[in-house]
Structure formats: structure tokens, C-alpha cells
Design a protein around this motif. Structure first.
Motif, PDB file in Angstrom:
ATOM      1  N   GLY A 111      54.106 105.881  91.481  1.00 25.75           N
ATOM      2  CA  GLY A 111      53.551 107.367  91.114  1.00 25.75           C
ATOM      3  C   GLY A 111      53.829 108.020  92.323  1.00 25.75           C
ATOM      4  O   GLY A 111      53.860 109.408  92.127  1.00 25.75           O
ATOM      5  N   MET A 169      59.357 106.078  83.298  1.00 27.77           N
ATOM      6  CA  MET A 169      59.045 107.248  82.635  1.00 27.77           C
ATOM      7  C   MET A 169      59.017 106.956  81.345  1.00 27.77           C
ATOM      8  O   MET A 169      59.740 106.154  80.746  1.00 27.77           O
ATOM      9  CB  MET A 169      60.172 108.367  83.058  1.00 27.77           C
ATOM     10  N   GLU A 190      60.704 108.356  78.972  1.00 26.99           N
ATOM     11  CA  GLU A 190      61.750 108.689  78.284  1.00 26.99           C
ATOM     12  C   GLU A 190      62.823 107.417  78.588  1.00 26.99           C
ATOM     13  O   GLU A 190      63.881 107.315  77.880  1.00 26.99           O
ATOM     14  CB  GLU A 190      62.472 109.882  78.757  1.00 26.99           C
ATOM     15  N   VAL A 235      62.161 102.647  95.660  1.00 27.03           N
ATOM     16  CA  VAL A 235      61.393 102.340  94.244  1.00 27.03           C
ATOM     17  C   VAL A 235      62.473 101.326  93.446  1.00 27.03           C
ATOM     18  O   VAL A 235      61.989 100.765  92.385  1.00 27.03           O
ATOM     19  CB  VAL A 235      61.155 103.322  93.196  1.00 27.03           C
ATOM     20  N   ASP A 258      63.551 114.946  88.524  1.00 25.91           N
ATOM     21  CA  ASP A 258      63.282 114.405  89.880  1.00 25.91           C
ATOM     22  C   ASP A 258      64.364 114.334  90.946  1.00 25.91           C
ATOM     23  O   ASP A 258      65.481 114.230  90.538  1.00 25.91           O
ATOM     24  CB  ASP A 258      62.904 112.861  89.684  1.00 25.91           C
ATOM     25  N   ILE A 274      63.049 108.210  95.765  1.00 26.71           N
ATOM     26  CA  ILE A 274      62.208 109.251  95.033  1.00 26.71           C
ATOM     27  C   ILE A 274      62.003 110.221  96.168  1.00 26.71           C
ATOM     28  O   ILE A 274      61.307 109.899  96.972  1.00 26.71           O
ATOM     29  CB  ILE A 274      61.387 108.946  94.023  1.00 26.71           C
TER      30      ILE A 274
HETATM   31  P1  AMP Z   1      55.693 109.448  82.599  1.00 25.51           P
HETATM   32  O1  AMP Z   1      56.643 109.665  81.493  1.00 25.51           O
HETATM   33  O2  AMP Z   1      54.288 110.316  82.685  1.00 25.51           O
HETATM   34  O3  AMP Z   1      55.411 107.767  83.075  1.00 25.51           O
HETATM   35  O4  AMP Z   1      56.077 110.288  83.898  1.00 25.51           O
HETATM   36  C1  AMP Z   1      57.295 109.949  84.659  1.00 25.51           C
HETATM   37  C2  AMP Z   1      57.457 110.607  85.712  1.00 25.51           C
HETATM   38  O5  AMP Z   1      56.647 110.353  86.853  1.00 25.51           O
HETATM   39  C3  AMP Z   1      58.795 110.728  86.427  1.00 25.51           C
HETATM   40  O6  AMP Z   1      59.707 111.513  85.794  1.00 25.51           O
HETATM   41  C4  AMP Z   1      58.326 111.105  88.071  1.00 25.51           C
HETATM   42  O7  AMP Z   1      58.194 112.565  88.211  1.00 25.51           O
HETATM   43  C5  AMP Z   1      56.960 110.472  88.173  1.00 25.51           C
HETATM   44  N1  AMP Z   1      56.908 109.219  88.728  1.00 25.51           N
HETATM   45  C6  AMP Z   1      57.104 107.880  88.038  1.00 25.51           C
HETATM   46  N2  AMP Z   1      57.097 106.919  89.161  1.00 25.51           N
HETATM   47  C7  AMP Z   1      57.374 107.331  90.291  1.00 25.51           C
HETATM   48  C8  AMP Z   1      57.362 106.881  91.559  1.00 25.51           C
HETATM   49  N3  AMP Z   1      57.174 105.655  91.839  1.00 25.51           N
HETATM   50  N4  AMP Z   1      57.317 107.947  92.507  1.00 25.51           N
HETATM   51  C9  AMP Z   1      57.293 109.199  92.419  1.00 25.51           C
HETATM   52  N5  AMP Z   1      57.218 109.714  90.868  1.00 25.51           N
HETATM   53  C10 AMP Z   1      57.123 108.874  90.111  1.00 25.51           C
END
Ligand code: AMP
Length: 584
Positions: free
Chosen positions: A331, A355, A357, A376, A437, A452
Motif C-alpha cells: 500500500g 489492484m 482491476e 513490489v 500509478d 512504485i
Molecule cells: P485497490 O483497487 O483498492 O486495491 O487499489 C489499487 C491501488 O492501490 C493501486 O492502483 C495503487 O494506487 C495502490 N497500491 C496498491 N498497492 C500498492 C503498493 N504496494 N504501493 C503503493 N501503492 C499501492
């Protein structure tokens, strides 16, 4: 190029985007797609690991065999109430055993869970329930907000909602407006297991594996959340890939603290554990009880979202540390101190980028420590494709350069649900999803890892809940006293980010925080989206191309929050009371 027929053509028609034939064939050949309904895959685990524990919570425990029977019965009960395969069912419940039972029960009945959150209110539920044509609504009773009453309100006059399923409620014997109300605890309990199994088998035999198994929600970048269709053919395999990457087996006891209904919960917790016969130790976000449960159950593995990074640093972590052998951090950037604390003497620590998606990247077990700290990891499927593009273009950047992370693969969507216009800009011309991202590919000892580096999309990541800036701004300017609004992330030691709103008043008189909150409350906006700091300005700063200069606003709030910034001198800042903070 020919396109495979859109998934689930019968019900969803052209609201779904199909995968091109060549890719569909490739995914089938490489075994990363399985042409079977998800409930059949679960049943394999139920039979294979029958006597092992499938889920344990602080108050309940269930074996695979019991899980199989009980969810068959719930499925049969749902069908008896007149729900029909394909009907979407909203979920507003927390990490409880009944949530798991309801999730699988719906899927076994061919119904389609919709991963809404317990924290959502009329603004979100009203929109999503109409967008998907929700028929059922699972709600948990006993939370600080009465979700059962809320569900009744939502179904009154709604075009499709007609069944409410409660968790933890005392049955009242009343029906929902124009429909039924039933408790998950007792639903189908008097149906003979063999007969329930037959009903489930019959429903599953008619399911097209290319059809939607669940709807997840996107944090999104514009307006209200977009709906993400996940398919039978890929969803279980996505979780299996995650479990295999971490080398889980039936001896693994995996703890999960963040919402189980979220994609991360389903794919990295529930389905992943059950795809390999592991036990899910289902905890809640509350660290004290969560760590006590992990200690009692000797959890071996855990996913720590950035809302819990501090908990790992704190003394309570010592209670769970002795049993843990794997920690996955996800995250936000991981500091060397946090990484070292998580590792201790003997633990493997890695990272996850994921994510709803689709795309998951996870540190490979064999990755050197430096790669697990700085990146990551790598994609979990061999068929995943990543491109780092110059933002706003389709030009690929060289390794080491930071650009927009774009991806394509067997479990990454080809389009949001019913969003033709939005899909045009959300995907490249050859079907790569533009994540929003910022990332770079980095080479460490000959392996290409993902790093990231930030984001382009305008959202606030509050402890893992994504808050769409534009959505909140539109809601704020709908107040007659607000002329203009821009919301930005402000750093927060516990949640990573919170929302700060920069506002311009109509007549020079700032509203109080209470006035802003009661406006958002009246609109039925989930509390986690409410700004927690207000800054009033005569006008919002502009960039030289006439856009609101959010970079400057972000820098401004960071400076104001700095420990040596001293008290606000101009008296324009207002911070939220704990009411807004208790929203999640
Ligand atoms: P969600 O669909 O709610 O799981 O959110 C996905 C988004 O969370 C991604 O597109 C990123 O913006 C953020 N995210 C997920 N994992 C990471 C990570 N390890 N580091 C930074 N941002 C992350």
C-alpha cells in the motif's frame, strides 16, 4: 483481430468487454484460465481438505466440510426466496464468519456479490445498486450505523432491490419493502445437505465460465466509483497464483485484518487460502483483538496494509512475531526500519502491489533482501504484461525511467462495466489498462522488478480506502456557501493519508467543520470521504495552464502539519472532530 464473445452476453450484453481470441486461447493454453465456475473450484478444496479448518474468527471456527454444507444450504435458501442466477447482491458487512458464508452462498446460487463497503451510505449505494441492478443486500446489524434500517430505506422505491439478508440481527418477522428479509445465520438451515448440494450442482452446470462472478469497485479517478467485473474463468486462479507465489500449503494459517470483501481480502485472503487448503484467520482492523487472535491461532502469514505499518513498529507486534514466518507489506513505500522490524531474526518479508482491476506483483520467495525492500516484486502470472508508458501517450519508456504503469493479462479487466466512454481513455489502443500509478522497472541481478514511484490519478489513499478527489470536490461545491473546492492528501502517520479540503467561500465567510460535515451527511456520503481538515482561501492557486495547482496545495498542507510549523496564525484551518475519523 477477432474478439471472444463478451462474457455473460445473456444478462450483461455489451456492458462487458470481451478478451481478444488470441489472448483467451493463450491463457487457456498456459493454464492460467480455468473453464469452470468458481464454486466448483471451491468444492474441490472442500472435498480434498474436508477435516481441516477453513476459517477461524475470534468467536467461530469452521472446517472445509462444514463450510461446504453450510454454503450449499445458504445457496438453496437464496434460490428458494426467488433470487435467480445472475442477480447482483450488495455486501455491507465486516470481517465475520457470516460474511464468508454469505459470499460463497451467493456464488454457489449463481448470484453476483457486489463488493460495496459497510462504510458506504446512500450516495454510494444508491448509485452502485442502480448501476448493476442489485436485487439483494447483505447487511450487518449492530454496527454504529443501522445498516438494516438503511437497507430498508434503500429498497423502498428502488427499481430492483427486493431482498435483505441480515447478519447479527434479531429477526423481526417483517418483510422488506416489496420483498423479503432473511437472516444469513438461519437461511436454508433446514434444507437437507444432499438436496442443497444437488441444487448447487444444477445451478453451477449452467454457468458460463466467462460470466461475471463478482463485481469489485474501483477507487476511480472521475466521479463515482467504476464497477469492475471479475469472471469465473480468472478470479479463483488469480488467488491461486498469489497463494503459490507465497508457497502456501494446508499448514498455512493466514491472517487477514483489512476488509475481506475488498479485492485484496478476497484474492489474497479468502480465495487464496481456500485454493490451497490453508486456514483463514479472519481478524478485524482493530489491532489489539487482531493480534490476540493471531497469537491464539499461531498465524503463520499475514498481509499488512499501510494502515497497519505502525502496528508492526509497535510493542504489540511482539505477541504475534514468534509464530509468523511470512509478512507481506502493501500500500505504501516501506522504510528500511519497518522492513527490518518485520523481518526480525527469522521472517521472510516481501511486498505486494495489487489492484481490484487485476494485476498483482509480489516479491518472489527467492528475491534477494534488497529487491524485497526496494520493489513490489514481479507479476504473479507468466502471461502478465507490463509497460511503463510516457504518461498520456503510448510510448514505452526504458527500464529505470518513471512513467505510467500500464498492464494487460489474464486476470486484468479489459474494460469497466458499462463504461464505454471511460474505457476509451482507461485503456491503450491494444488493451493495456492505464493504472494511474507511476512506476519504473528496475533490474536487480538480472531480474526485472516493479518499483512504485507515485501516482498520477487524483485520489487520496486513506488507510487503503481510495477517496476520489473529484467526487468529493463536486459534493463540496454543491453547498451554497462554497464557491470552489480542491481536496488533497495530507500525510498521516497511522492511515498514510487523510483528506484536506481547500475551499473558497461564496461571501468570504468560512463554514465550520460541523457545517461541512452535516452537508455531506445529508447527501449520504460515506464518512471516510469527509475532509478532516479545511483550509479557506480567497482563491485557489492556478498553474500556468489554468488548472488548480494541487502540488502547491499539497506542499502547503505538509508545511502546515510540520512539527515546527507552530499553531495556525491566520485562523483559517479547521480540523475534524473524531466523528469523521470514526467513519470507517
Ligand atoms: P485497490 O483497487 O483498492 O486495491 O487499489 C489499487 C491501488 O492501490 C493501486 O492502483 C495503487 O494506487 C495502490 N497500491 C496498491 N498497492 C500498492 C503498493 N504496494 N504501493 C503503493 N501503492 C499501492
Amino acid at each position: 483481430m477477432t474478439m471472444a464473445p463478451p462474457a455473460g452476453r445473456s444478462r450483461w450484453g455489451d456492458r462487458l468487454v470481451g478478451y481478444p481470441d488470441d489472448r483467451a486461447q493463450r491463457y487457456r493454453r498456459s493454464g492460467v484460465w480455468t473453464d469452470r465456475p468458481l464454486a466448483d473450484r471451491l468444492q474441490e478444496s472442500v472435498e480434498r481438505f474436508a477435516d481441516r479448518r477453513a476459517v477461524v474468527t475470534d468467536v467461530a471456527s469452521i472446517t472445509y466440510a462444514e463450510l461446504g454444507v453450510r454454503t450449499d444450504q445458504i445457496a438453496a435458501g437464496l434460490l428458494d426466496l426467488g433470487l435467480t442466477p445472475g442477480d447482483p447482491v450488495l455486501f455491507q458487512s465486516t470481517n465475520r464468519m457470516e460474511t464468508v458464508l454469505a459470499w460463497y452462498g451467493c456464488i454457489k446460487a449463481g448470484l453476483v456479490p457486489v463488493a460495496t463497503l459497510a462504510a458506504h451510505r446512500g450516495h454510494e449505494i444508491g448509485h452502485i445498486s442502480r448501476a448493476v441492478g442489485a436485487v439483494g443486500h447483505v447487511v450487518e446489524a449492530g454496527l454504529s450505523f443501522d445498516l438494516v434500517d438503511f437497507a430498508r430505506d434503500q429498497s423502498a422505491g428502488h427499481p430492483t432491490l427486493r431482498a435483505i439478508f441480515t447478519i447479527g440481527a434479531t429477526p423481526t418477522g417483517e418483510d422488506a419493502p416489496g420483498g423479503v428479509i432473511a437472516a444469513i445465520e438461519t437461511l436454508g438451515a433446514d434444507i437437507a445437505p444432499a438436496s442443497a448440494r444437488e441444487r448447487v450442482v444444477a445451478v453451477q452446470a449452467a454457468i458460463d465460465p466467462m460470466d461475471v462472478v463478482a463485481f469489485q469497485l474501483s477507487g476511480g479517478t472521475t466521479g463515482v466509483p467504476k464497477v469492475i467485473p471479475r469472471l469465473h474463468v480468472e478470479y479463483w486462479d488469480n488467488a491461486l497464483l498469489y497463494a503459490r507465489r507465497l508457497q502456501w500449503d494446508p499448514e498455512t494459517r493466514v491472517a487477514h485484518l483489512i476488509p475481506i470483501i475488498h479485492n485484496a481480502g478476497i484474492s489474497c485472503g479468502l480465495h487464496a487460502a481456500h485454493s490451497v487448503g490453508a486456514c483463514l484467520v479472519l481478524a478485524t482492523a482493530d489491532v489489539g483483538p487482531a493480534f490476540r487472535l493471531m497469537e491464539r491461532e499461531r498465524a503463520t502469514d499475514v498481509l499488512i496494509g499501510h494502515g497497519h505499518y505502525q502496528a508492526v513498529a509497535g510493542p504489540e507486534f511482539d505477541r504475534v512475531a514468534p509464530h509468523l514466518r511470512t509478512i507481506v507489506l502493501s500500500g505504501a513505500k516501506v522504510s528500511p526500519e519497518l522492513f527490518a522490524r518485520a523481518c526480525g531474526e527469522h521472517r521472510w518479508v516481501g511486498q505486494l502491489f495489487g489492484m481490484s482491476e487485476g494485476l498483482f506483483t509480489v516479491s518472489p520467495r527467492s528475491a534477494p533482501r534488497g529487491a524485497r525492500l526496494m520493489t513490489v516484486g514481479t507479476p504473479v502470472a507468466g502471461d502478465d504484461e507490463i509497460r511503463i508508458l510516457d504518461p498520456g501517450t503510448e510510448s514505452e519508456l526504458a527500464d529505470g525511467s518513471v512513467g505510467e504503469l500500464c498492464c494487460r493479462g489474464p486476470y486484468t479487466i479489459r474494460g469497466y462495466f458499462d463504461a464505454t466512454e471511460h474505457n476509451r481513455s482507461a485503456f491503450t489502443s491494444d488493451g493495456f489498462y492505464r493504472t494511474g500509478d507511476l512506476a519504473a522497472m528496475v533490474d536487480i541481478d538480472g531480474v526485472r522488478y516493479l518499483s512504485i514511484e507515485g501516482r498520477i490519478k487524483d485520489l487520496i489513499n486513506r488507510g487503503g480506502e481510495k477517496i476520489n478527489a473529484e467526487e468529493v470536490e463536486q459534493l463540496l461545491v454543491s453547498h451554497p456557501g462554497v464557491a470552489n473546492a480542491a481536496v488533497v492528501a495530507m500525510p498521516d502517520p497511522r492511515l498514510g493519508e487523510r483528506t484536506c479540503a481547500y475551499l473558497v467561500s461564496v461571501d468570504g465567510t468560512p463554514l465550520t467543520m460541523a457545517q461541512v460535515q452535516s452537508h455531506l451527511d445529508a447527501l449520504g456520503v460515506a464518512k471516510f470521504k469527509w475532509p478532516e481538515r479545511l483550509e479557506w482561501l480567497p482563491a485557489l492557486p492556478q498553474t500556468n495552464v489554468g488548472k488548480i495547482d494541487k502540488k502547491r496545495l499539497r506542499a502547503d498542507v505538509v508545511a502546515k502539519l510540520a512539527p515546527d510549523a507552530g499553531p495556525d496564525v491566520d485562523g483559517t484551518a479547521t480540523t475534524a472532530s473524531t466523528a469523521a475519523r470514526s467513519g470507517t
